[in-house]
Design a protein around this motif. Structure first.
Motif, PDB file in Angstrom:
ATOM      1  N   UNK A  19       0.831  -1.198   0.000  1.00  0.00           N
ATOM      2  CA  UNK A  19       0.000   0.000   0.000  1.00  0.00           C
ATOM      3  C   UNK A  19       0.874   1.258   0.000  1.00  0.00           C
ATOM      4  N   UNK A  20       1.868   1.301   0.866  1.00  0.00           N
ATOM      5  CA  UNK A  20       2.748   2.477   0.962  1.00  0.00           C
ATOM      6  C   UNK A  20       3.576   2.670  -0.301  1.00  0.00           C
ATOM      7  N   UNK A  21       3.892   1.584  -0.973  1.00  0.00           N
ATOM      8  CA  UNK A  21       4.735   1.653  -2.166  1.00  0.00           C
ATOM      9  C   UNK A  21       3.954   1.782  -3.461  1.00  0.00           C
ATOM     10  N   UNK A  22       2.628   1.667  -3.380  1.00  0.00           N
ATOM     11  CA  UNK A  22       1.839   1.656  -4.606  1.00  0.00           C
ATOM     12  C   UNK A  22       0.575   2.469  -4.509  1.00  0.00           C
ATOM     13  N   UNK A  23      -0.528   1.782  -4.256  1.00  0.00           N
ATOM     14  CA  UNK A  23      -1.848   2.408  -4.292  1.00  0.00           C
ATOM     15  C   UNK A  23      -2.001   3.547  -3.288  1.00  0.00           C
ATOM     16  N   UNK A  24      -1.401   3.388  -2.141  1.00  0.00           N
ATOM     17  CA  UNK A  24      -1.446   4.452  -1.142  1.00  0.00           C
ATOM     18  C   UNK A  24      -2.828   4.765  -0.598  1.00  0.00           C
ATOM     19  N   UNK A  25      -3.625   3.742  -0.333  1.00  0.00           N
ATOM     20  CA  UNK A  25      -4.949   3.976   0.223  1.00  0.00           C
ATOM     21  C   UNK A  25      -4.866   4.459   1.668  1.00  0.00           C
ATOM     22  N   UNK A  26      -4.019   3.824   2.474  1.00  0.00           N
ATOM     23  CA  UNK A  26      -3.860   4.215   3.872  1.00  0.00           C
ATOM     24  C   UNK A  26      -2.481   4.801   4.189  1.00  0.00           C
ATOM     25  N   UNK A  27      -1.466   4.418   3.405  1.00  0.00           N
ATOM     26  CA  UNK A  27      -0.092   4.789   3.709  1.00  0.00           C
ATOM     27  C   UNK A  27       0.640   5.301   2.476  1.00  0.00           C
ATOM     28  N   UNK A  28       1.712   6.032   2.714  1.00  0.00           N
ATOM     29  CA  UNK A  28       2.658   6.342   1.647  1.00  0.00           C
ATOM     30  C   UNK A  28       4.060   6.264   2.233  1.00  0.00           C
ATOM     31  N   UNK A  29       5.000   5.870   1.398  1.00  0.00           N
ATOM     32  CA  UNK A  29       6.392   5.700   1.840  1.00  0.00           C
ATOM     33  C   UNK A  29       7.080   7.058   1.924  1.00  0.00           C
ATOM     34  N   UNK A  30       7.901   7.228   2.964  1.00  0.00           N
ATOM     35  CA  UNK A  30       8.735   8.423   3.106  1.00  0.00           C
ATOM     36  C   UNK A  30      10.164   7.965   3.372  1.00  0.00           C
ATOM     37  N   UNK A  31      11.148   8.780   3.024  1.00  0.00           N
ATOM     38  CA  UNK A  31      12.544   8.421   3.317  1.00  0.00           C
ATOM     39  C   UNK A  31      12.779   8.347   4.830  1.00  0.00           C
ATOM     40  N   UNK A  32      13.742   7.535   5.220  1.00  0.00           N
ATOM     41  CA  UNK A  32      14.090   7.437   6.639  1.00  0.00           C
ATOM     42  C   UNK A  32      14.358   8.812   7.241  1.00  0.00           C
ATOM     43  N   UNK A  33      15.001   9.688   6.476  1.00  0.00           N
ATOM     44  CA  UNK A  33      15.346  11.028   6.972  1.00  0.00           C
ATOM     45  C   UNK A  33      14.108  11.868   7.286  1.00  0.00           C
ATOM     46  N   UNK A  34      12.942  11.496   6.738  1.00  0.00           N
ATOM     47  CA  UNK A  34      11.707  12.235   6.987  1.00  0.00           C
ATOM     48  C   UNK A  34      10.790  11.541   7.992  1.00  0.00           C
ATOM     49  N   UNK A  35      11.242  10.436   8.571  1.00  0.00           N
ATOM     50  CA  UNK A  35      10.420   9.683   9.518  1.00  0.00           C
ATOM     51  C   UNK A  35      10.043  10.546  10.714  1.00  0.00           C
ATOM     52  N   UNK A  36       8.825  10.311  11.211  1.00  0.00           N
ATOM     53  CA  UNK A  36       8.318  11.003  12.393  1.00  0.00           C
ATOM     54  C   UNK A  36       7.770   9.978  13.382  1.00  0.00           C
ATOM     55  N   UNK A  37       7.806  10.296  14.679  1.00  0.00           N
ATOM     56  CA  UNK A  37       7.125   9.426  15.631  1.00  0.00           C
ATOM     57  C   UNK A  37       5.655   9.271  15.230  1.00  0.00           C
ATOM     58  N   UNK A  38       5.178   8.045  15.269  1.00  0.00           N
ATOM     59  CA  UNK A  38       3.819   7.734  14.840  1.00  0.00           C
ATOM     60  C   UNK A  38       3.755   7.124  13.455  1.00  0.00           C
ATOM     61  N   UNK A  39       4.835   7.235  12.671  1.00  0.00           N
ATOM     62  CA  UNK A  39       4.927   6.523  11.402  1.00  0.00           C
ATOM     63  C   UNK A  39       5.199   5.051  11.701  1.00  0.00           C
ATOM     64  N   UNK A  40       4.966   4.195  10.711  1.00  0.00           N
ATOM     65  CA  UNK A  40       5.311   2.784  10.840  1.00  0.00           C
ATOM     66  C   UNK A  40       6.654   2.538  10.175  1.00  0.00           C
ATOM     67  N   UNK A  41       7.402   1.588  10.716  1.00  0.00           N
ATOM     68  CA  UNK A  41       8.596   1.076  10.052  1.00  0.00           C
ATOM     69  C   UNK A  41       8.311  -0.399   9.813  1.00  0.00           C
ATOM     70  N   UNK A  42       8.517  -0.845   8.572  1.00  0.00           N
ATOM     71  CA  UNK A  42       8.003  -2.155   8.190  1.00  0.00           C
ATOM     72  C   UNK A  42       8.869  -2.786   7.109  1.00  0.00           C
ATOM     73  N   UNK A  43       8.942  -4.109   7.141  1.00  0.00           N
ATOM     74  CA  UNK A  43       9.499  -4.855   6.016  1.00  0.00           C
ATOM     75  C   UNK A  43       8.594  -6.051   5.753  1.00  0.00           C
ATOM     76  N   UNK A  44       8.514  -6.487   4.483  1.00  0.00           N
ATOM     77  CA  UNK A  44       7.648  -7.611   4.129  1.00  0.00           C
ATOM     78  C   UNK A  44       8.317  -8.950   4.450  1.00  0.00           C
ATOM     79  N   UNK A  45       7.573 -10.031   4.192  1.00  0.00           N
ATOM     80  CA  UNK A  45       8.141 -11.374   4.342  1.00  0.00           C
ATOM     81  C   UNK A  45       9.443 -11.446   3.554  1.00  0.00           C
ATOM     82  N   UNK A  46      10.444 -12.097   4.109  1.00  0.00           N
ATOM     83  CA  UNK A  46      11.765 -12.132   3.485  1.00  0.00           C
ATOM     84  C   UNK A  46      11.999 -13.389   2.650  1.00  0.00           C
ATOM     85  N   UNK A  47      11.700 -14.514   3.207  1.00  0.00           N
ATOM     86  CA  UNK A  47      11.856 -15.795   2.533  1.00  0.00           C
ATOM     87  C   UNK A  47      10.952 -16.776   3.260  1.00  0.00           C
ATOM     88  N   UNK A  48      10.727 -17.937   2.732  1.00  0.00           N
ATOM     89  CA  UNK A  48       9.833 -18.872   3.414  1.00  0.00           C
ATOM     90  C   UNK A  48      10.221 -19.052   4.888  1.00  0.00           C
TER      91      UNK A  48
END
Length: 160
Positions: free
Chosen positions: A71-100
């Motif tokens: 969502x943050x990287x594409x459609x952006x219905x609820x989220x949008x991606x920001x650079x680490x340098x622009x992060x604010x308290x209350x933002x999410x930090x997230x990574x997707x599934x890595x491997x099985x």
């Protein structure tokens, strides 16, 4: 809901000896806590979505780590991606599934310093094993060491 509200809400969930249970918690954003009881537990995306005041399932989309990143990287219905340098308290930090067998992970950024997230409030099995409480505020190194982690800014959180 403001960023301060998100952080107060997330911190309120710490200290209840919550079990980590994949797929649990975060279904009722109006609930006092993301879990129905500490032993019924919570997982990272259930906790993060509840902390933001949203149910983990919105308009038929299950907002787990992969969906938050997409969502943050594409459609952006609820989220949008920001650079680490622009992060604010209350933002999410997230990574997707890595491997099985290696699930993604998400937390709520609580402290930013020097242009990067420093501390994160999150729900994890690692917290459960270390602190007998799945919900804790820890250093951000877990996410910063994963090459495809992103900062996802909620579109629905007020700046103040």
């Amino acid at each position: 809901m403001t960023r301060a509200d998100v952080l107060a809400r997330a911190r309120k969930a710490i200290g209840h000896h919550v079990a980590y249970i994949l797929g649990a918690g975060g279904f009722d954003p109006a609930a006092e806590f993301p879990f129905t009881s500490p032993e019924h537990g919570c997982d990272c995306s259930g906790f993060a979505m509840w902390g933001l005041g949203k149910a983990r399932q919105v308009d038929g989309v299950w907002y787990g780590t992969d969906a938050i990143v997409a969502d943050a990287s594409g459609a952006g219905l609820l989220f949008y991606a920001v650079p680490y340098a622009d992060a604010l308290p209350g933002d999410l930090i997230v990574y997707p599934h890595q491997k099985p067998g290696h699930h993604g992970h998400v937390g709520i950024i609580s402290v930013v310093d020097g242009g990067k997230p420093i501390r994160v409030i999150h729900c994890s099995n690692g917290n459960w094993k270390a602190f007998s409480d799945a919900i804790a505020e820890t250093q951000s190194s877990l996410w910063l060491n994963v090459s495809n982690s992103i900062v996802a800014r909620p579109k629905f959180i007020e700046a103040v």
